[in-house]
Design a protein around this motif. Sequence first.
Motif, short mmCIF file in Angstrom:
data_model
loop_
_atom_site.label_atom_id
_atom_site.label_comp_id
_atom_site.label_asym_id
_atom_site.label_seq_id
_atom_site.Cartn_x
_atom_site.Cartn_y
_atom_site.Cartn_z
N LYS A 52 23.05 -63.85 22.35
CA LYS A 52 23.42 -64.58 23.03
C LYS A 52 22.42 -64.18 24.41
O LYS A 52 22.08 -64.76 26.00
N ASP B 187 15.31 -79.24 18.16
CA ASP B 187 16.14 -78.80 17.82
C ASP B 187 15.99 -76.98 18.92
O ASP B 187 17.11 -76.74 19.36
N SER C 273 16.47 -77.56 21.98
CA SER C 273 17.28 -78.33 22.81
C SER C 273 19.00 -76.87 23.58
O SER C 273 18.72 -76.70 23.85
N ASN C 274 18.30 -75.69 21.93
CA ASN C 274 18.50 -74.69 22.45
C ASN C 274 18.11 -73.67 23.40
O ASN C 274 18.80 -73.31 24.39
N VAL D 90 16.93 -74.91 26.00
CA VAL D 90 17.24 -76.16 27.27
C VAL D 90 18.93 -75.50 28.00
O VAL D 90 19.36 -75.30 28.37
N ARG D 91 19.63 -75.40 26.29
CA ARG D 91 21.23 -74.65 26.62
C ARG D 91 21.55 -73.57 26.74
O ARG D 91 21.88 -73.39 28.24
N ASN D 92 20.60 -72.57 27.05
CA ASN D 92 20.22 -71.51 27.42
C ASN D 92 19.84 -70.87 28.37
O ASN D 92 20.65 -70.59 29.40
N SER E 264 20.07 -73.53 31.54
CA SER E 264 21.54 -74.42 31.92
C SER E 264 22.21 -72.44 32.54
O SER E 264 23.17 -72.73 33.47
N GLU E 265 22.11 -71.65 31.05
CA GLU E 265 23.21 -70.95 31.42
C GLU E 265 22.76 -69.87 32.84
O GLU E 265 23.57 -68.60 33.02
N PHE F 208 13.79 -84.35 27.49
CA PHE F 208 14.41 -83.07 28.10
C PHE F 208 13.45 -83.29 29.40
O PHE F 208 12.09 -82.73 29.76
#
Length: 295
Positions: A24, A224, A227-228, A230-232, A234-235, A271
């Motif tokens: 991660k 997909d 999406s991954n 963007v999710r990462n 955001s952290e 997005f």
Amino acid sequence: RLNQINLYLYYMSQQIIITEKQLKMIGVRLDEQNNSIRAYSFDWDDNILKMPTTIKMLKRSDSGWVPVEVGTEEFALVRDSENYKLAEGAFDNFINEEAFLTDLLKALESNSFAPSFEKFKEALIYANPISIITARGHNPQALRKGMDLVISHTFNEEELGRMIDNVQQTYPELDGESPETTLKIYLDSHEYHPVTSKIFTDKFGLEGGSAANPEENKKIALRDYVSNIVRNASEMVDRGVEKLSVGFSDDDLGNINAIIPFIKEVLQVEFPDVDFVVYDTSEGGMNKIVLKQTN
């Protein structure tokens, strides 16, 4: 630093155990010069490398249908022609892992680089997140092994060192890790989508992909991947991320013509904070198409 040969031999002989937490860490890379994250998606054949792999087809002649084998570049031109049709086992050469690695070595040894190779290499050196979205039907691990071969045959020690330094500088959590472990974690974090493989169709609950018409599956894979990313991303708000861009590179004009409206009509809506860039290599060069958000 390991030299190119030792790096290749190392990967062929070692298995480094890494944790989910380590994976991660390499989800995204922050470009510290402009507080942006640049992610890329690359097609493989005739985009990164000109592979010698052939497709089995039948060609119309005066005496009937004649078996022929065509390369991927020619296939992109004739796949919709009424004078060509797929033969039985048309894509067998695109499923077998050994055939892929053998063809890859041939391409590397003959310096058969395609238009996006330098952009691909640049993305690796700068430790950007990458996905491989290809119409091949291999197990994703075949593509992962291909990454090792590309690096071991085309990176010099300085380039390899810069890549490892960029990964470790971006992710202080990896400070103190060996170059081998750092590089393996980074390459393992990429997404490998052979969109006509059973693994891909099973993962996304598809009835089965058409190897001759992979555009729809490439859309699924790209969505997909975004999406991954963007999710990462955001952290990473505490690192001052202000901009996120995703580049898509492909040599097949059919894929380009399918992906551009998909980005405009679907991905930019879903997005809104992501800028998209399409690299069209269908004519042997690189046509950069910037699709920025209008909001």
